[in-house]
Design an enzyme around this catalytic site. Structure first.
Site, PDB file in Angstrom:
ATOM      1  N   ASN A 156       9.745   8.526   3.125  1.00 49.54           N
ATOM      2  CA  ASN A 156       8.420   8.560   2.524  1.00 49.54           C
ATOM      3  C   ASN A 156       7.332   8.814   3.628  1.00 49.54           C
ATOM      4  O   ASN A 156       7.505   8.662   4.693  1.00 49.54           O
ATOM      5  CB  ASN A 156       8.608   6.847   2.227  1.00 49.54           C
ATOM      6  N   ASP A 157       6.198   9.310   3.082  1.00 52.68           N
ATOM      7  CA  ASP A 157       5.341   9.830   3.956  1.00 52.68           C
ATOM      8  C   ASP A 157       4.520   8.640   4.928  1.00 52.68           C
ATOM      9  O   ASP A 157       4.367   9.101   5.972  1.00 52.68           O
ATOM     10  CB  ASP A 157       4.097  10.664   3.436  1.00 52.68           C
ATOM     11  N   GLU A 209       5.334  -1.589   0.790  1.00 52.11           N
ATOM     12  CA  GLU A 209       4.513  -1.159   0.024  1.00 52.11           C
ATOM     13  C   GLU A 209       3.227  -2.226   0.260  1.00 52.11           C
ATOM     14  O   GLU A 209       2.965  -2.888  -0.836  1.00 52.11           O
ATOM     15  CB  GLU A 209       4.907  -0.941  -1.450  1.00 52.11           C
ATOM     16  N   CYS A 263      -4.968  -2.256 -10.453  1.00 50.04           N
ATOM     17  CA  CYS A 263      -4.729  -1.297  -9.457  1.00 50.04           C
ATOM     18  C   CYS A 263      -4.020  -0.451  -9.983  1.00 50.04           C
ATOM     19  O   CYS A 263      -3.632  -0.329 -11.340  1.00 50.04           O
ATOM     20  CB  CYS A 263      -3.937  -1.953  -8.463  1.00 50.04           C
ATOM     21  N   CYS A 269      -1.318   0.984  -9.977  1.00 51.04           N
ATOM     22  CA  CYS A 269       0.049   0.697 -10.147  1.00 51.04           C
ATOM     23  C   CYS A 269       0.285  -0.135 -11.333  1.00 51.04           C
ATOM     24  O   CYS A 269       1.263  -0.304 -11.763  1.00 51.04           O
ATOM     25  CB  CYS A 269       0.794   0.162  -8.967  1.00 51.04           C
ATOM     26  N   CYS A 322      -4.149  -5.730  -6.281  1.00 48.88           N
ATOM     27  CA  CYS A 322      -3.462  -5.321  -4.991  1.00 48.88           C
ATOM     28  C   CYS A 322      -4.679  -5.121  -4.134  1.00 48.88           C
ATOM     29  O   CYS A 322      -5.716  -4.867  -4.346  1.00 48.88           O
ATOM     30  CB  CYS A 322      -2.948  -3.957  -5.381  1.00 48.88           C
ATOM     31  N   GLU A 381      -4.756  -2.424  -2.480  1.00 48.43           N
ATOM     32  CA  GLU A 381      -5.544  -1.258  -2.902  1.00 48.43           C
ATOM     33  C   GLU A 381      -6.507  -1.353  -3.526  1.00 48.43           C
ATOM     34  O   GLU A 381      -7.381  -0.432  -3.487  1.00 48.43           O
ATOM     35  CB  GLU A 381      -4.277  -0.155  -3.200  1.00 48.43           C
TER      36      GLU A 381
HETATM   37 ZN   LIG Z   1      -1.148  -1.863  -6.759  1.00 48.23          ZN
END
Ligand SMILES: [Zn+2]
Length: 273
Positions: free
Chosen positions: A57-58, A107, A120, A122, A127, A129
């Site tokens: 994963n980056d 995550e 979010c 997702c 979240c 983010e």
């Molecule tokens: Zn999320």
């Protein structure tokens, strides 16, 4: 003496890709067209190159690069957050990269910090983010400006809010903050407070030596770092964790290259070099 073969010169190839990676397969990368289903990256590239290929994963890749050769060098326990469009994460525990059972560990951007927070990307609500990704930073800035706050930012966009976007907001905010602009400083303070809340939770769970802040937004330097440190200090008076152990990444974009290269070499040889 015979010349070294390619395999001897290049023992392995490492690559960082978006999305969770399990045994060399990227499970899904919704931002890459055609990568919605699992893509066996290591197998495909390994076949093309006739070399062992190790995909990761980056954000994990960036974390490993910083852990081995950057801001986390010499530490046993490291957490990295990459602040950009999304918020990625990477975790090293006892010198081991934490990948998880489904490649989904670290995550941090999708941990909930507000039960009733905004939706979010997702699908979850609240979240990190959704509060501290570039989209949220842009929205926070626009809200202050639309409320009539005076700001150098208005000169930069000639009063046209449409000129502000996810590509230029970080740079504009940094420039404005450097000139003492109250709106820019407030945006960084609020964003840092959300990041600090999430980092406090991570510190409670992992007790890391260092928390590293990378990604495009980290180019704001102290303007984002100091609000994060203040927020964590306010939330961890009971902990021996020193907020000065929250630091900026050192390798920049190179972390995403150095990490997979070192990781692949170590996976190949079975030892940490
Ligand atoms: Zn999320």
């Amino acid at each position: 003496m015979a010349e070294a073969t390619v395999e001897e010169k290049i023992p392995a190839v490492g690559i960082g890709t978006p999305g969770p990676v399990v045994d060399g397969t990227t499970m899904f990368a919704p931002n890459l067209h055609g990568w919605e289903d699992p893509v066996p990256v290591s197998k495909i590239l390994g076949g093309e190159l006739s070399l062992p290929v190790f995909a990761m994963n980056d954000a994990n890749a960036a974390c490993y690069g910083e852990y081995r050769h950057g801001a986390g060098k010499g530490c046993a326990n490291v957490v990295l957050l990459t602040l950009g469009t999304g918020i990625g994460g990477g975790i090293v525990v006892n010198h081991q990269l934490l990948i998880g059972s489904r490649g989904q560990a670290a995550e941090i951007g999708h941990t909930t910090i507000d039960l009733r927070g905004p939706r979010c990307g997702c699908g979850n609500h609240g979240c990190l983010e959704a509060f501290a990704g570039i989209h949220a930073i842009l929205g926070r800035t626009l809200q202050l400006l639309q409320n009539g706050r005076k700001s150098i930012l208005l000169d930069k966009i000639q009063g046209d809010f449409g000129q502000l976007n996810q590509e230029n907001i970080g740079k504009f905010l940094s420039e404005a903050a450097a000139q003492g602009d109250a709106v820019a400083l407030e945006v960084f303070e609020t964003t840092g407070a959300y990041l600090g809340a999430a980092i406090e939770s991570v510190v409670m769970v992992l007790d890391p030596d260092r928390v590293i802040i990378g990604g495009g937004v980290s180019r704001a330097g102290d303007f984002i770092l100091q609000p994060i440190r203040r927020a964590v200090a306010a939330r961890t008076p009971h902990l021996p964790f020193d907020p000065n152990n929250i630091v900026l990444a050192q390798l920049g974009n190179d972390a995403g290259v150095v990490g997979p290269a070192v990781w692949a070499r170590e996976q190949r040889s079975g030892v940490m070099e």
